[in-house]
Structure formats: structure tokens, C-alpha cells
Design a protein around this motif. Structure first.
Motif, PDB file in Angstrom:
ATOM      1  N   GLU A 223       0.809  -1.221   0.000  1.00 28.67           N
ATOM      2  CA  GLU A 223       0.000   0.000   0.000  1.00 28.67           C
ATOM      3  C   GLU A 223       0.843   1.272   0.000  1.00 28.67           C
ATOM      4  O   GLU A 223       0.382   2.314  -0.467  1.00 28.67           O
ATOM      5  CB  GLU A 223      -0.950  -0.021   1.200  1.00 28.67           C
ATOM      6  N   ARG A 224       2.084   1.182   0.494  1.00 27.84           N
ATOM      7  CA  ARG A 224       2.916   2.396   0.544  1.00 27.84           C
ATOM      8  C   ARG A 224       4.012   2.437  -0.518  1.00 27.84           C
ATOM      9  O   ARG A 224       4.613   3.483  -0.748  1.00 27.84           O
ATOM     10  CB  ARG A 224       3.553   2.539   1.924  1.00 27.84           C
ATOM     11  N   ASP A 225       4.294   1.325  -1.191  1.00 29.84           N
ATOM     12  CA  ASP A 225       5.425   1.241  -2.116  1.00 29.84           C
ATOM     13  C   ASP A 225       4.908   0.903  -3.514  1.00 29.84           C
ATOM     14  O   ASP A 225       4.645  -0.255  -3.837  1.00 29.84           O
ATOM     15  CB  ASP A 225       6.402   0.168  -1.625  1.00 29.84           C
ATOM     16  N   ALA A 226       4.786   1.925  -4.367  1.00 23.86           N
ATOM     17  CA  ALA A 226       4.218   1.734  -5.708  1.00 23.86           C
ATOM     18  C   ALA A 226       5.092   0.831  -6.574  1.00 23.86           C
ATOM     19  O   ALA A 226       4.580   0.031  -7.373  1.00 23.86           O
ATOM     20  CB  ALA A 226       4.028   3.084  -6.385  1.00 23.86           C
ATOM     21  N   ASP A 227       6.421   0.946  -6.424  1.00 28.72           N
ATOM     22  CA  ASP A 227       7.314   0.110  -7.225  1.00 28.72           C
ATOM     23  C   ASP A 227       7.164  -1.363  -6.845  1.00 28.72           C
ATOM     24  O   ASP A 227       7.068  -2.230  -7.719  1.00 28.72           O
ATOM     25  CB  ASP A 227       8.766   0.554  -7.019  1.00 28.72           C
ATOM     26  N   LEU A 228       7.128  -1.650  -5.546  1.00 27.96           N
ATOM     27  CA  LEU A 228       6.931  -3.029  -5.097  1.00 27.96           C
ATOM     28  C   LEU A 228       5.586  -3.558  -5.581  1.00 27.96           C
ATOM     29  O   LEU A 228       5.485  -4.696  -6.045  1.00 27.96           O
ATOM     30  CB  LEU A 228       7.005  -3.102  -3.568  1.00 27.96           C
ATOM     31  N   ARG A 229       4.568  -2.713  -5.493  1.00 24.73           N
ATOM     32  CA  ARG A 229       3.227  -3.115  -5.912  1.00 24.73           C
ATOM     33  C   ARG A 229       3.226  -3.512  -7.398  1.00 24.73           C
ATOM     34  O   ARG A 229       2.679  -4.549  -7.788  1.00 24.73           O
ATOM     35  CB  ARG A 229       2.252  -1.984  -5.647  1.00 24.73           C
ATOM     36  N   ALA A 230       3.858  -2.694  -8.240  1.00 26.98           N
ATOM     37  CA  ALA A 230       3.893  -2.986  -9.673  1.00 26.98           C
ATOM     38  C   ALA A 230       4.652  -4.271  -9.967  1.00 26.98           C
ATOM     39  O   ALA A 230       4.234  -5.094 -10.797  1.00 26.98           O
ATOM     40  CB  ALA A 230       4.534  -1.814 -10.417  1.00 26.98           C
ATOM     41  N   ARG A 231       5.765  -4.486  -9.272  1.00 31.28           N
ATOM     42  CA  ARG A 231       6.570  -5.681  -9.518  1.00 31.28           C
ATOM     43  C   ARG A 231       5.906  -6.931  -8.946  1.00 31.28           C
ATOM     44  O   ARG A 231       6.003  -8.014  -9.533  1.00 31.28           O
ATOM     45  CB  ARG A 231       7.967  -5.491  -8.912  1.00 31.28           C
ATOM     46  N   PHE A 232       5.251  -6.787  -7.814  1.00 29.76           N
ATOM     47  CA  PHE A 232       4.588  -7.930  -7.198  1.00 29.76           C
ATOM     48  C   PHE A 232       3.479  -8.458  -8.104  1.00 29.76           C
ATOM     49  O   PHE A 232       3.323  -9.680  -8.271  1.00 29.76           O
ATOM     50  CB  PHE A 232       4.014  -7.533  -5.836  1.00 29.76           C
ATOM     51  N   PHE A 233       2.695  -7.581  -8.691  1.00 27.22           N
ATOM     52  CA  PHE A 233       1.553  -7.999  -9.504  1.00 27.22           C
ATOM     53  C   PHE A 233       1.896  -8.194 -10.976  1.00 27.22           C
ATOM     54  O   PHE A 233       1.034  -8.614 -11.753  1.00 27.22           O
ATOM     55  CB  PHE A 233       0.418  -6.982  -9.372  1.00 27.22           C
ATOM     56  N   LYS A 234       3.134  -7.904 -11.373  1.00 28.48           N
ATOM     57  CA  LYS A 234       3.523  -7.943 -12.785  1.00 28.48           C
ATOM     58  C   LYS A 234       3.183  -9.269 -13.451  1.00 28.48           C
ATOM     59  O   LYS A 234       2.604  -9.305 -14.547  1.00 28.48           O
ATOM     60  CB  LYS A 234       5.020  -7.659 -12.908  1.00 28.48           C
ATOM     61  N   ASN A 235       3.547 -10.387 -12.835  1.00 26.25           N
ATOM     62  CA  ASN A 235       3.303 -11.708 -13.417  1.00 26.25           C
ATOM     63  C   ASN A 235       2.349 -12.560 -12.585  1.00 26.25           C
ATOM     64  O   ASN A 235       2.167 -13.746 -12.879  1.00 26.25           O
ATOM     65  CB  ASN A 235       4.632 -12.474 -13.544  1.00 26.25           C
ATOM     66  N   MET A 236       1.754 -11.959 -11.572  1.00 22.85           N
ATOM     67  CA  MET A 236       0.984 -12.725 -10.591  1.00 22.85           C
ATOM     68  C   MET A 236      -0.282 -13.334 -11.199  1.00 22.85           C
ATOM     69  O   MET A 236      -1.079 -12.638 -11.821  1.00 22.85           O
ATOM     70  CB  MET A 236       0.611 -11.824  -9.411  1.00 22.85           C
ATOM     71  N   ARG A 237      -0.440 -14.651 -11.007  1.00 23.97           N
ATOM     72  CA  ARG A 237      -1.606 -15.363 -11.520  1.00 23.97           C
ATOM     73  C   ARG A 237      -2.567 -15.788 -10.416  1.00 23.97           C
ATOM     74  O   ARG A 237      -3.726 -16.088 -10.687  1.00 23.97           O
ATOM     75  CB  ARG A 237      -1.149 -16.616 -12.278  1.00 23.97           C
ATOM     76  N   GLY A 238      -2.070 -15.843  -9.180  1.00 21.77           N
ATOM     77  CA  GLY A 238      -2.938 -16.274  -8.090  1.00 21.77           C
ATOM     78  C   GLY A 238      -2.237 -16.216  -6.751  1.00 21.77           C
ATOM     79  O   GLY A 238      -1.007 -16.294  -6.663  1.00 21.77           O
ATOM     80  N   LEU A 239      -3.026 -16.064  -5.701  1.00 17.16           N
ATOM     81  CA  LEU A 239      -2.538 -15.968  -4.327  1.00 17.16           C
ATOM     82  C   LEU A 239      -3.137 -17.105  -3.509  1.00 17.16           C
ATOM     83  O   LEU A 239      -4.171 -17.669  -3.862  1.00 17.16           O
ATOM     84  CB  LEU A 239      -2.936 -14.623  -3.713  1.00 17.16           C
ATOM     85  N   GLY A 240      -2.486 -17.406  -2.399  1.00 11.10           N
ATOM     86  CA  GLY A 240      -3.006 -18.461  -1.548  1.00 11.10           C
ATOM     87  C   GLY A 240      -2.554 -18.304  -0.116  1.00 11.10           C
ATOM     88  O   GLY A 240      -1.633 -17.545   0.189  1.00 11.10           O
ATOM     89  N   TYR A 241      -3.209 -19.021   0.766  1.00  3.86           N
ATOM     90  CA  TYR A 241      -2.833 -19.032   2.179  1.00  3.86           C
ATOM     91  C   TYR A 241      -3.206 -20.384   2.748  1.00  3.86           C
ATOM     92  O   TYR A 241      -3.991 -21.143   2.180  1.00  3.86           O
ATOM     93  CB  TYR A 241      -3.530 -17.916   2.960  1.00  3.86           C
ATOM     94  N   GLY A 242      -2.618 -20.685   3.898  1.00  2.00           N
ATOM     95  CA  GLY A 242      -2.914 -21.943   4.570  1.00  2.00           C
ATOM     96  C   GLY A 242      -2.245 -21.971   5.927  1.00  2.00           C
ATOM     97  O   GLY A 242      -1.548 -21.033   6.317  1.00  2.00           O
ATOM     98  N   GLY A 243      -2.448 -23.052   6.636  1.00  3.54           N
ATOM     99  CA  GLY A 243      -1.840 -23.215   7.949  1.00  3.54           C
ATOM    100  C   GLY A 243      -2.656 -22.641   9.082  1.00  3.54           C
ATOM    101  O   GLY A 243      -2.474 -23.016  10.239  1.00  3.54           O
ATOM    102  N   ALA A 244      -3.531 -21.694   8.775  1.00  4.10           N
ATOM    103  CA  ALA A 244      -4.398 -21.061   9.774  1.00  4.10           C
ATOM    104  C   ALA A 244      -5.462 -20.279   9.012  1.00  4.10           C
ATOM    105  O   ALA A 244      -5.396 -20.139   7.795  1.00  4.10           O
ATOM    106  CB  ALA A 244      -3.597 -20.131  10.693  1.00  4.10           C
ATOM    107  N   LEU A 245      -6.439 -19.775   9.746  1.00 10.27           N
ATOM    108  CA  LEU A 245      -7.489 -18.988   9.108  1.00 10.27           C
ATOM    109  C   LEU A 245      -6.990 -17.583   8.785  1.00 10.27           C
ATOM    110  O   LEU A 245      -6.308 -16.956   9.591  1.00 10.27           O
ATOM    111  CB  LEU A 245      -8.707 -18.900  10.022  1.00 10.27           C
ATOM    112  N   LEU A 246      -7.345 -17.097   7.615  1.00  8.59           N
ATOM    113  CA  LEU A 246      -6.997 -15.741   7.193  1.00  8.59           C
ATOM    114  C   LEU A 246      -8.107 -14.781   7.617  1.00  8.59           C
ATOM    115  O   LEU A 246      -9.279 -15.007   7.291  1.00  8.59           O
ATOM    116  CB  LEU A 246      -6.833 -15.687   5.675  1.00  8.59           C
TER     117      LEU A 246
END
Length: 505
Positions: A223-246
């Protein structure tokens, strides 16, 4: 064979070499070897009885290697300062005896021993066969995005390979799709997550999955770093979580950031699995707008829902389910029902009784529930997640207390950054009291109302078993080890460091 070290290239080569040779291999938590107290390591070694023990560093694992050697095991180290040098072992050719042995590997051949977290008792050695490993990788693949020869899957992962999520679901799945896995030296804890963020910035992976505790830190950075945000989502196809409730708040915020960056929401799924099911079994493989779903059975898996009050106990059968615990006939006798279904101990509900295709939702861990002094049952797993959500941003994690007490309280670990930004204890303490009071206004009785909080200074200890290797809190162990803090929580008059619901704190 036994592996004592963290994820590394040599660890992976040793692991896959053992599997190719048809040798039973047991990745054991490094915490067992490095904690100073070797009780858990001795138990694991007694179950495995290895003939060969691998460690990355001779000095760091010296005490653990001594215990392996005392049992007659040969030692292999990467630095070569003790026992057989890994490089020499890796250079050995495949001889006729190994080639012959490989011809006899089939679905029933034992492959791995992985240990349970021990959150409900002494760790058990789960036997995974080659059939279990192959089935689990294919079950995950069959509900994933169709393969595209123009796109290489890239993942960044810290989850340990001695845990079924990291070592079975993630490591084996990236091999299944001929992708690239980068070993993350960061961890989802304050002070070590920055390395993960820089790795994400550099790699722009095609998928990202982690434990729920990581998402508030990731969101703050995105939310605070536009460059990180752009690079993180650049090739992103899906997100996930596990091990505990989100918490739902994390789910909603991340989808909001994704929509702002991409113009659309991302698949944000969850799956259900255990060490005993080779880390998979149920999965959310369709778009959803809520957290907490277990999903639906993957191809090959059968789920049986056994009535348990107003919920169901989840039981499963499939090619990914273990044949049993290694050298533990007593546990095996209790693990399966008369129809051969594995009794998971997890509680579940239908999202909609009239629409089973909407999926199954998690409804607590039966073994982690307890009774108050009144005899009222407390569903601690789901209550904990709801309370964390309600106390954000000031609380990072907590444990619900305590069995046989007249009312519920919670031992909490604060989010130091959020509390400092709020302006100090004169601000966040009354704010927490108000949030706790608002939480207790929900419909429900004594089993859902938390009357006091007690902030703790000492973080949860991995070495002492308060945190599992996937960074989940072992609530039972926390309450046992911090009995003095539990006593302070219930002190009369109230401890001055405690926070009372709706009070001035």
C-alpha cells in the motif's frame, strides 16, 4: 536417511536422490537439532532409526550429529568437516544395485517420513509412500491453471521442506510443472520480512502463497510502495494461504490492492490438507469473496462429514492419504474408522446445506477446543481468528485462555509499529478496551466473549514449541509454558497490565 537442515540446494539434491534410489528419507525440523534440548530430536531419531544423517553445517549441528552417530548412523555434511563430504556423495555413480532397486519402486514403496507439529501431543512420524507423493502433486495440478508452454511458473517460498506444505505441496508441485522455485531467506515475522519483500521485488513471481501472519506485513508494504506493488503484480496469476485462518480484513484489502493495480481481482484460494494427507485433499479452485473456506474434494479424494453437534467432523479417503504412522500401531488403531476413512479431527460446515457445490467451511479444530468451568465448550480456533480480526491493527497474534476458568481471556502479542504510530499506551490501551467491548456485543454467550487481554513482552518461542515450523501458534503449549501469565490474566483484582473489555484500561 534423515535430514536435519533448513532448505538448501544440497538438501533438495539429497532428498530427491534418496527418493530416486528408493530409500526412505525423513526431513526433521532443524529446531529439534538447534534448540539445545534434544528431547524432540531423540524421539524423531528413535522413530526413523536412520543409517545416514545429513546436515548443512558440521559446527551448527554438532550436538545433533553426535546423537545420530551414537545410534550408528553415518554422517554427511556439506562443508565436509565431519563424516562424508556431500560433494563426494553426489559424485558417486548409480551402480547396479541402485539401478536394480529402482526397478522395484511402486506406489506402495515408502518414500518419506514427515513429523506432525505435535500441537496436540508428541509428534508422530507420518509415512508417505511414492504413490502418496505422486497423487498429491497430480491432484493439485488438476485443479490449477492449465499449463502454458509460453509461461514458466516462478515461486518464492520459505516454507520448510520438513513440513508437508513446503516439502510436498510446494516443492513437488513446482517440479511437476517444470517451474522455478527460489528459496526465500526471509520469514513472516518482524525484522525478517524485509528480505521477502526485496525478493518479491526482484523476482515478480507468478504465484504467492504463505501463512496468514504474513499478509498484514505484505499489505502494509504494497500500500505504501508503488514500485513493489507494480513488480509484485507484474506476473501474478494467483494468491493463496494456509496453515491457519486468514482474517477477512486481509482478504478484502489484498483484493482491493489487486483491483487497483490490475483492474480485476485475483484468484485468492485456500486449501485443506494435513501431513497425513500429503498436504492436500480439499481446495478452493473457484473465485470466492470470503476467507475461511476449506473448498471441495480434489479429484480422487472422498470426504465424509460425520455429524458432531451443529457441525461435522471431516474424514477423508484417497490415494494421497498415508497408510499409517511409522512404527506407531497404537496411533494407527485410532486414526481410521471402520470404512477406512482417516479421522482428521477438523470440524466443518457446508457454506450452504442446499448447495454443496458452494463448498465446505472450516469450523474449528476439535482437539483444540476446551470447556469453561461452567461446562460450556469453547471453539478456540475460530474464536481466535475472529478476535485477531476485531483487535487489528494493535494485536498481531493471541492465544485464547483458558480451560476450566470461569470466563475467557486472551494472551496477546502487540503489533509494535501500530501501537507506536497510535501514540503510545495512553492511546492504544483504551482503544483495545473499546474494541474488545465491541467484540463482546455480538450475539453469543460466555463461549464467545473475551473479558480480558494481557499483553506479553516475550515473543512466542519456536525453540520451546510455542510456534510450529509454519509459524502457527501452538496454543496448548503457550498456556502450559506461560502458566504464570495465565494466572496474572485471571488475577483478582485485575493485573494493572491487563486490559478489561469496555474499560478505560
Amino acid at each position: 536417511m534423515a535430514i536435519l537442515s533448513d532448505n538448501s540446494l544440497e538438501n533438495a539434491l539429497f532428498l530427491f536422490g534418496a527418493l530416486r534410489a528408493g530409500v526412505l528419507v525423513a526431513p526433521i525440523s532443524p529446531n529439534y537439532a538447534l534448540a539445545g534440548d534434544f528431547t524432540r530430536l531423540d524421539h524423531a531419531l528413535s522413530v526413523v532409526d536412520p543409517g545416514l544423517v545429513f546436515a548443512q553445517h558440521s559446527a551448527a549441528y554438532a550436538g545433533a550429529l553426535d546423537r545420530g552417530a551414537a545410534r550408528g548412523a553415518r554422517i554427511v555434511t556439506v562443508d565436509g568437516k565431519r563424516g562424508i563430504a556431500f560433494g563426494a556423495l553426489a559424485a558417486c555413480p548409480v551402480d547396479a544395485s541402485v539401478a536394480e532397486r529402482r526397478l522395484h519402486i511402486d506406489a506402495d514403496t515408502p518414500a518419506k517420513i514427515l513429523f506432525t507439529s505435535g500441537s496436540t501431543g508428541l509428534s508422530k512420524g507420518v509415512l508417505n509412500t511414492h504413490g502418496n507423493l505422486a497423487a498429491a502433486a497430480e491432484m493439485i495440478r488438476m485443479v490449477g491453471e492449465p499449463l502454458d508452454d509460453q509461461r514458466i511458473a516462478v515461486s518464492l517460498d520459505w516454507l520448510p521442506w520438513h513440513h508437508t506444505w513446503g516439502g510436498n505441496a510446494n516443492l513437488n508441485s513446482i517440479v511437476r510443472v517444470a517451474g522455478s522455485l527460489y528459496i526465500d531467506g526471509g520469514r513472516p515475522i518482524p525484522g525478517r520480512f524485509q528480505e521477502t519483500l526485496e525478493n518479491l521485488r526482484e523476482l515478480s513471481p507468478s504465484s504467492f502463497g504463505t501463512v496468514p501472519a504474513a499478509y498484514p506485513m505484505l499489505l502494509e508494504a504494497l500500500e505504501r510502495d508503488a514500485d513493489l506493488r507494480a513488480r509484485f503484480f507484474k506476473n501474478m496469476r494467483g494468491l493463496g494461504y494456509g496453515g491457519a485462518l486468514l482474517p477477512q480484513e486481509s482478504f478484502d484489502r489484498l483484493q482491493s490492492v489487486a483491483t487497483e493495480q490490475l483492474g480485476e481481482r485475483l484468484p485468492f484460494g485456500c486449501g485443506w490438507g494435513m501431513t497425513e494427507t500429503t498436504s492436500t485433499g480439499l481446495m478452493v479452485y473457484w473465485n470466492v469473496d470470503r476467507a475461511g473456506l476449506l473448498g471441495l474434494p480434489q479429484p480422487g479424494m472422498i470426504a465424509k462429514l460425520v455429524p458432531a453437534g451443529d457441525r461435522y467432523e471431516l474424514r477423508v479417503k484417497g490415494p494421497n492419504v498415508m497408510p499409517g504412522y511409522h512404527r506407531n500401531p497404537e496411533a494407527n488403531a485410532q486414526a481410521f474408522d471402520a470404512e477406512g476413512f482417516f479421522k482428521t479431527g477438523d470440524a466443518a460446515r457446508w457454506v450452504d446445506e442446499d448447495k454443496p457445490e458452494a463448498g465446505i467451511v472450516f469450523a474449528g479444530r476439535l482437539a483444540e477446543e476446551f470447556k469453561l468451568a461452567s461446562g460450556t465448550w469453547v471453539r478456540a480456533t475460530t474464536l481466535r481468528t475472529q478476535l485477531i480480526d476485531a483487535l487489528r491493527p494493535y494485536v498481531r497474534d493471541l492465544v485464547i485462555a483458558a480451560p476450566d476458568r470461569p470466563w475467557l481471556g486472551a494472551l496477546v502479542w502487540l503489533d509494535a509499529t501500530a501501537c507506536a504510530e497510535a501514540g503510545g499506551p495512553d492511546v492504544w490501551r483504551p482503544a483495545l478496551a473499546r474494541l474488545l467491548g465491541a467484540f463482546n456485543e455480538r450475539p453469543g454467550g460466555s463461549s464467545t466473549r473475551v473479558m480480558r487481554l494481557l499483553p506479553l513482552d516475550e515473543p512466542p518461542s519456536t525453540a520451546m514449541g510455542e510456534v510450529t515450523d509454519k509459524r502457527s501458534i501452538n496454543g496448548r503449549r503457550v498456556l502450559e509454558r506461560r502458566a504464570a501469565d495465565v494466572a496474572r490474566l485471571y488475577a483478582d483484582p485485575a493485573d494493572p497490565q491487563g486490559i478489561v473489555a469496555g474499560g478505560n484500561a
